[in-house]
Design an enzyme around this catalytic site. Structure first.
Site, PDB file in Angstrom:
ATOM      1  N   GLU B  51       0.644  -1.419  -0.242  1.00 50.35           N
ATOM      2  CA  GLU B  51      -0.071  -0.023  -0.513  1.00 50.35           C
ATOM      3  C   GLU B  51       0.894   1.391   0.080  1.00 50.35           C
ATOM      4  O   GLU B  51       0.287   2.423  -1.109  1.00 50.35           O
ATOM      5  CB  GLU B  51      -0.687  -0.182   1.256  1.00 50.35           C
ATOM      6  CG  GLU B  51      -1.958  -0.588   1.625  1.00 50.35           C
ATOM      7  CD  GLU B  51      -1.895  -2.565   1.752  1.00 50.35           C
ATOM      8  OE1 GLU B  51      -0.723  -2.799   1.843  1.00 50.35           O
ATOM      9  OE2 GLU B  51      -2.568  -3.299   1.686  1.00 50.35           O
ATOM     10  N   PHE B 113     -11.552  -7.760  14.323  1.00 45.30           N
ATOM     11  CA  PHE B 113     -10.469  -7.982  12.950  1.00 45.30           C
ATOM     12  C   PHE B 113     -10.253  -7.307  11.780  1.00 45.30           C
ATOM     13  O   PHE B 113     -11.317  -5.838  11.620  1.00 45.30           O
ATOM     14  CB  PHE B 113     -10.550  -9.607  12.325  1.00 45.30           C
ATOM     15  CG  PHE B 113      -9.742  -9.736  10.952  1.00 45.30           C
ATOM     16  CD1 PHE B 113      -8.459 -10.290  11.842  1.00 45.30           C
ATOM     17  CD2 PHE B 113     -10.167  -9.713  10.174  1.00 45.30           C
ATOM     18  CE1 PHE B 113      -7.372 -10.791  10.844  1.00 45.30           C
ATOM     19  CE2 PHE B 113      -8.889 -10.462   8.974  1.00 45.30           C
ATOM     20  CZ  PHE B 113      -7.501 -10.344   9.863  1.00 45.30           C
ATOM     21  N   GLN B 114      -8.909  -6.328  12.009  1.00 45.57           N
ATOM     22  CA  GLN B 114      -8.078  -5.091  11.178  1.00 45.57           C
ATOM     23  C   GLN B 114      -9.051  -4.102  10.995  1.00 45.57           C
ATOM     24  O   GLN B 114      -9.475  -3.159  10.766  1.00 45.57           O
ATOM     25  CB  GLN B 114      -8.536  -5.740   9.650  1.00 45.57           C
ATOM     26  CG  GLN B 114      -7.371  -6.986   8.899  1.00 45.57           C
ATOM     27  CD  GLN B 114      -7.457  -7.087   8.432  1.00 45.57           C
ATOM     28  OE1 GLN B 114      -7.895  -6.985   6.957  1.00 45.57           O
ATOM     29  NE2 GLN B 114      -6.229  -8.091   7.811  1.00 45.57           N
ATOM     30  N   LYS B 163     -17.805  -0.855   5.980  1.00 51.41           N
ATOM     31  CA  LYS B 163     -17.824  -2.236   5.122  1.00 51.41           C
ATOM     32  C   LYS B 163     -19.519  -2.006   4.317  1.00 51.41           C
ATOM     33  O   LYS B 163     -20.132  -2.516   3.126  1.00 51.41           O
ATOM     34  CB  LYS B 163     -17.566  -3.444   5.384  1.00 51.41           C
ATOM     35  CG  LYS B 163     -17.942  -4.700   3.970  1.00 51.41           C
ATOM     36  CD  LYS B 163     -17.136  -5.972   5.227  1.00 51.41           C
ATOM     37  CE  LYS B 163     -17.546  -6.807   4.017  1.00 51.41           C
ATOM     38  NZ  LYS B 163     -16.756  -7.585   2.764  1.00 51.41           N
ATOM     39  N   MET B 473      23.926   9.870   3.559  1.00 52.41           N
ATOM     40  CA  MET B 473      23.486  10.931   4.404  1.00 52.41           C
ATOM     41  C   MET B 473      24.110  10.767   5.588  1.00 52.41           C
ATOM     42  O   MET B 473      24.293  11.748   6.212  1.00 52.41           O
ATOM     43  CB  MET B 473      22.088  11.602   3.790  1.00 52.41           C
ATOM     44  CG  MET B 473      21.717  12.747   4.865  1.00 52.41           C
ATOM     45  SD  MET B 473      22.872  13.601   3.580  1.00 52.41           S
ATOM     46  CE  MET B 473      21.915  14.965   2.011  1.00 52.41           C
TER      47      MET B 473
END
Lengths: 162, 557
Positions: B51, B113-114, B163, B473
């Site tokens: 993602e 869940f999630q 959802k 760096m």
């Protein structure tokens, strides 16, 4: 560093308080007091936030608040151009000898007795910050069991809104 | 017409002109992916490997195309993986709409869940965000989100759609009008004429003006106006990293980037200026250095679309709040009424500073020569993306950018790993034509899995991997400020990059001199990513450098 008060009209839905408080937190500006409630139009709430900072902080707070989508209006409420009040409930320790004395003490602050018993008295006091602080100082001598302050609420002086 | 929430979302995205979405499916966005399935002719969905890659791709797509980028991800880990991408878009003011699915409304906040309060998590890094709890609010929310993202100071807007809201049907109004929800600050404002008059006065009093150009110039598409102003005043232009490309690098008074790793002439000129005209810039610490080191005699005019930026990082003498596209023509008009005599001595001083930048070069395989070779090889429309670190600064310093929106880099956030996703998004925005990624071994390691995405879509991304076997760096700081304690910056990874490319279905090569590099650039395939690894010395540094907290007098050359 001075205390300053902002009045904010915000959309009245969940999460808005988080956004406003988060903005203060992000920059490390402490909130001294915050009062919030619905306006006459239930779509909006009004917040009064007292904070401490210099001119720079004050300006940044106002400009950053204005950027939030849920913030509809922001106004700096200067001490000499606004009317402000705070409410407080205080539960004081009581012994029989002092009952009359304490009632008088509360009266002298135009307070109201909200609840009492054998060994306690709960008073409501309203006023500006200075009056509230003065009351607390005196009440400490008597013995404070519990205290709850509403935070300052404030409107601009004169007829005009804002 | 009754449509489900998921269908409304897709229809409204199409209506907003969205042609491409970067995303990753999951349990809480299956309905949306199902609606996408029915509309693949109208919206192209690009599946990334992670993602974060999708977020960076949409961000870069927006930077190149000027359109709003769109990202789609599921709830929980899908959403949390977006966070760096959201922050990146926030700090560089890039308009991206992030759409996440979530558990059904009754399950929100139950630690299902999630189930993550992703809107809570992203609060400080979005321009605005929504949880759509009622499908009747969905269409308007999408319309508003696009308008907010792409107006005023642009930025990311996040929409979280549970959802059950995706599944529920409601009436869809195909010609729903905008509600004019913009904040007053984001609408066109009456430009304060007093501010313009004051600015004109300061400019007339200035003998050594310096135009300081930020990302706002690209966002407002005012490069031409900037050059006109520069020519009128005989004022050089220096820029923050975000300003690169707004004005052609070849313009004689463009001194390039200033700031911590800015070019010598740009920084020296800025420090000697008696007037800084700052346009679409926010005086960030990296670009500005120690604000306290600015001369008290230097006057500053600050013009920016975000009023909160005015006076935030630096005191200004005159400020104008609004869109450069409206203000600059008015300022130029005001100046045209006056007699302006460019100061020859100022130009001479600038030209003498430029000599330091244009020192004769040998032809060794130095970072500067590598970047120059790449710059000379490609036409000036080519999009160059970078990761973050030394290679990014070398690119900013030495690549000859001539066009706006051709230098795509993570500025404010400085997110290593940006490059690979960004190159994919940029390549799509550039009609799948040759796109460059200049990266380092550290940054590339972060998101190289997106090679898979580039291979799937046959993207001609030439990846120039400048490999110094270290996190260069940080190593440079350790060399300069930490007694050469190379704590966890030496990469003993022994990665075979050409073999890695092959494993992903692409190809790669190691080059060790400029001739081989040029040949490899020519041989880059037209339908596949290609890694060109350039091995350089571990102790190469990005110079010049102005260490934090000191003025130009402390510049390391």
């Amino acid at each position: 560093m001075e205390k300053f008060t902002v009045g904010i009209i915000v959309s009245n839905h969940f999460g808005v308080l988080n956004r406003v408080a988060g903005l203060y937190a992000k920059r490390g500006y402490n909130i001294d007091s915050l009062a919030v409630g619905e306006t006459d139009d239930p779509k909006y709430s009004r917040m009064t936030i007292v904070s401490t900072g210099d001119d720079y902080t004050r300006n940044q707070v106002v400009e950053q608040l204005k950027k939030l989508q849920d913030v509809k209006m922001v106004v700096l409420l200067e001490n000499d151009k606004s009317v402000s009040i705070e409410h407080m409930l205080v539960k004081l320790k009581l012994d029989n000898e002092s009952k009359a004395e304490i009632s008088e003490f509360i009266n002298s602050y135009s307070g109201n007795v909200m609840d009492f018993g054998e060994d306690f008295i709960t008073a409501e006091i309203s006023g500006n910050a200075e009056k509230i602080e003065r009351f607390i100082k005196a009440a400490k001598e008597i013995g404070i069991l519990e205290i709850c302050r509403s935070g300052l609420i404030s409107l601009s002086q004169g007829k005009n809104a804002w | 017409m009754k449509l489900s929430g998921a269908e409304i979302l897709i229809q409204e995205l199409i209506k907003q002109g969205v042609e491409i979405i970067f995303g990753y499916p999951g349990g809480y966005v299956i309905d949306i992916y199902d609606a996408l399935y029915e509309n693949t002719q109208k919206i192209n969905h690009i599946l990334t490997a992670h993602e974060q890659g999708a977020a960076f791709a949409a961000d870069a797509y927006s930077r190149v195309s000027g359109k709003v980028g769109v990202v789609l991800a599921t709830g929980g880990p899908g959403a949390t993986n977006l966070i760096t991408g959201i922050a990146n878009a926030y700090l560089d003011s890039v308009p991206v709409v992030f759409i996440t699915g979530n558990v059904a409304v009754p399950m929100l906040g139950q630690d299902s869940f999630q189930d993550i309060d992703i809107v809570g998590v992203t609060l400080p890094i979005v321009k605005h965000s929504y949880v759509v709890r009622d499908v009747n609010d969905l269409q308007q929310t999408i319309i508003d989100a696009f308008e907010i993202a792409n107006s005023g100071r642009k930025g990311p807007v996040h929409i979280d759609i549970p959802k059950d809201v995706q599944k529920t049907a409601c009436e869809y109004i195909s010609d729903k009008a905008n509600k004019n929800i913009l904040k007053i600050e984001d609408k066109n404002q009456d430009i304060c004429l007093a501010g313009i008059n004051e600015a004109v006065k300061l400019i007339l009093n200035s003998k050594q003006p310096y135009i300081y150009c930020g990302g706002g110039v690209t966002a407002s598409n005012t490069g031409d106006e900037l050059i006109e102003l520069s020519k009128m005043l005989g004022a050089p232009i220096g820029m923050s990293m975000m300003g690169i490309g707004a004005v052609p690098g070849s313009y004689e008074l463009n001194l390039g980037m200033s700031g911590m790793h800015g070019r010598y002439a740009s920084n020296m000129t800025k420090s000697e200026a008696d007037l800084i005209i700052a346009l679409g810039i926010r005086f960030s610490d990296r670009a500005t250095g120690a604000a306290s080191k600015y001369s008290n005699d230097t006057k500053i005019i600050h013009i920016d679309i975000d009023k909160a930026e005015i006076g935030k990082n630096i005191y200004t003498d005159v400020s104008i709040n609004g869109d450069l596209k409206e203000i600059l023509p008015k300022l130029i008009e005001g100046l045209k009424k006056e007699k302006l005599i460019p100061n020859k001595k100022w130009i001479e001083a600038i030209n003498s500073h430029k000599k330091q930048d244009n020192k004769p070069k040998n032809d060794d395989f130095s970072p500067e020569n590598i970047i120059n070779s790449i710059s000379n090889h490609f036409d000036k429309n080519t999009i160059v993306t970078t990761d973050v670190g030394q290679h990014q600064m070398w690119t900013a310093q030495y690549y000859g950018f001539e066009k706006p929106r051709t230098f795509i880099s993570s500025g404010g956030l400085g997110a290593m790993g940006y490059g690979m996703g960004a190159a994919i998004g940029a390549c799509f925005a550039y009609n799948k034509k040759r796109t460059l990624l200049i990266t380092g071994d550290g940054s590339f390691g972060m998101n190289l899995t997106e090679l898979a995405t580039a291979v799937s879509h046959s993207l001609p991304i030439t990846i120039i991997l400048i490999n110094n076997n270290s996190l260069g760096m940080v190593r440079q700081w350790q060399t300069l400020f930490f007694h050469k304690h190379y704590s966890s910056t030496t990469l003993d990874r022994r990665t075979d990059f050409p073999a890695l490319a092959k494993a992903f279905g692409a190809d790669g090569i190691v080059v060790s001199n400029l001739t081989e590099l040029d040949k490899a650039l020519t041989n880059s395939p037209v339908d596949s990513p290609y890694i060109i690894e350039c091995k350089i010395d571990i102790d190469e540094q990005v110079l010049p450098m102005i260490p934090p907290g000191v003025g130009v007098s402390g510049m390391i050359l």
